[in-house]
Design an enzyme around this catalytic site. Sequence first.
Site, PDB file in Angstrom:
ATOM      1  N   HIS A 154      12.733  22.219 -82.528  1.00 15.26           N
ATOM      2  CA  HIS A 154      12.912  20.805 -82.156  1.00 15.26           C
ATOM      3  C   HIS A 154      12.690  19.936 -83.383  1.00 15.26           C
ATOM      4  O   HIS A 154      12.275  20.423 -84.434  1.00 15.26           O
ATOM      5  CB  HIS A 154      11.925  20.405 -81.050  1.00 15.26           C
ATOM      6  N   HIS A 203      10.209  20.665 -75.334  1.00 10.65           N
ATOM      7  CA  HIS A 203      11.014  19.621 -75.970  1.00 10.65           C
ATOM      8  C   HIS A 203      12.077  20.224 -76.868  1.00 10.65           C
ATOM      9  O   HIS A 203      11.848  21.197 -77.582  1.00 10.65           O
ATOM     10  CB  HIS A 203      10.186  18.586 -76.729  1.00 10.65           C
ATOM     11  N   HIS A 218       8.796  15.449 -88.176  1.00 10.91           N
ATOM     12  CA  HIS A 218       8.832  16.868 -88.559  1.00 10.91           C
ATOM     13  C   HIS A 218      10.010  17.600 -87.934  1.00 10.91           C
ATOM     14  O   HIS A 218      10.537  17.211 -86.904  1.00 10.91           O
ATOM     15  CB  HIS A 218       7.530  17.584 -88.186  1.00 10.91           C
ATOM     16  N   HIS A 250      -1.894  21.565 -79.658  1.00 13.36           N
ATOM     17  CA  HIS A 250      -1.667  20.246 -79.071  1.00 13.36           C
ATOM     18  C   HIS A 250      -2.038  20.270 -77.609  1.00 13.36           C
ATOM     19  O   HIS A 250      -1.794  21.276 -76.937  1.00 13.36           O
ATOM     20  CB  HIS A 250      -0.175  19.910 -79.000  1.00 13.36           C
ATOM     21  N   TYR A 259       0.983  21.979 -89.056  1.00 13.01           N
ATOM     22  CA  TYR A 259       1.926  21.073 -89.717  1.00 13.01           C
ATOM     23  C   TYR A 259       1.647  21.094 -91.207  1.00 13.01           C
ATOM     24  O   TYR A 259       0.483  21.012 -91.626  1.00 13.01           O
ATOM     25  CB  TYR A 259       1.741  19.629 -89.254  1.00 13.01           C
ATOM     26  N   GLU A 269       6.756  22.043 -89.005  1.00 12.10           N
ATOM     27  CA  GLU A 269       5.790  22.613 -88.068  1.00 12.10           C
ATOM     28  C   GLU A 269       6.114  24.083 -87.851  1.00 12.10           C
ATOM     29  O   GLU A 269       7.283  24.445 -87.727  1.00 12.10           O
ATOM     30  CB  GLU A 269       5.880  21.853 -86.728  1.00 12.10           C
TER      31      GLU A 269
HETATM   32  C1  M3P Z   1       4.576  18.114 -81.217  1.00  8.51           C
HETATM   33  C2  M3P Z   1       4.883  19.331 -80.522  1.00  8.51           C
HETATM   34  C3  M3P Z   1       2.452  13.805 -81.269  1.00  8.51           C
HETATM   35  C4  M3P Z   1       2.641  15.143 -80.836  1.00  8.51           C
HETATM   36  C5  M3P Z   1       3.523  15.950 -81.321  1.00  8.51           C
HETATM   37  C6  M3P Z   1       3.744  17.195 -80.713  1.00  8.51           C
HETATM   38  C7  M3P Z   1       3.484  12.956 -81.828  1.00  8.51           C
HETATM   39  O1  M3P Z   1       5.133  17.961 -82.375  1.00  8.51           O
HETATM   40  O2  M3P Z   1       5.606  20.134 -81.076  1.00  8.51           O
HETATM   41  O3  M3P Z   1       4.400  19.522 -79.409  1.00  8.51           O
HETATM   42  O4  M3P Z   1       1.401  13.353 -81.147  1.00  8.51           O
HETATM   43 FE    FE Z   2       6.565  19.438 -82.824  1.00  7.94          FE
END
Ligand code: M3P
Ligand code: FE
Length: 311
Positions: A154, A203, A218, A250, A259, A269
């Site tokens: 993504h 996503h 990213h 996350h 990252y 990432e």
């Molecule tokens: C990701 C992901 C933010 C979270 C980003 C999450 C903008 O990049 O791959 O789940 O806080």
């Molecule tokens: Fe991401």
Amino acid sequence: MAMTGVLRPGHAQLRVLDLEVSRKFYRDVIGLVETGTDKQGRVYFKCWDERDHHSVVLREADTAGIDFVGYKVLDRATLDQLERDVRAYGLETERVPAGDLLETGERVRFQLPTGHLFELYADKKHVGNGLGQVNPAPWGPDSERGMAPTRLDHCLLYGTNIAANKKLFTEVLGFYLVERILGPKEAGEPEVAIFLACSHKTHDIAFVEYPEPGKLHHLSFRMPTWERVLRAGDIMGMNNVPIDIGPTRHGTTRGETIYAWDPSGNRFETFCGGYDPYPDVEPITWTHDGFGHGLDYPNGKLHESFLTIVT
Ligand code: M3P
Ligand code: FE
């Protein structure tokens, strides 16, 4: 067939400051497979388990960032229909001729409300993953060089007016909202980030509200396991690759992640995990107060660099 319309992220063209340094980095450190160079000098790569000719294109430029992203659609009839739908919705579209990107058919390009150039295409040459289509081995030499992500998973893009992007992606392009992050109560809790899927993933694209249009946060590369994310971290250490966050998990999308920055300052990432949403899921919401854990679940911490540095 269950999957129609827009299938997946197919390519991203990145601007890099030194092509030779970047070529080595993407090939030997990230571990992508180099698949060609075109007349303009752009260098093409794929992740080892992708079957189409390329997913990452590098263009040398004076500034880092992203030129465009392209998503593959099911077939040409779908491409023509989506082009009509996007025009009927009120956006101008342009056809980029076949062959402009190596081994790629015509692309339908338009500018998103967030300022990014977005493309749809139906045709790209199948080159395979090197393991063959009959009785394939589970892995081969290309899966053992560098971090060796399996695919481009993504991208997360920063730009203006993500509400308008949400409308376009959900009402015209067939995506659905999987998760969202809200701004502060005092501001009326506006959506400040949205995670959208066109498939069965948490996503396929995500957007964060930002005062400047067209920015890259990213590109994300899919790793097969958490072990492989940690090993990617080892490889970052061995090569002195600057890390932004991680290894951690996350809360948003439940992904396990690191990252880091490429030699031009484009963030990437290495990511695995997540869960398996369907289009009928109720979106998950992260409040402003809960977002520390959304960003970094174990630490519950808002990392300044992560929230502010983009290319
Ligand atoms: C990701 C992901 C933010 C979270 C980003 C999450 C903008 O990049 O791959 O789940 O806080
Ligand atoms: Fe991401």
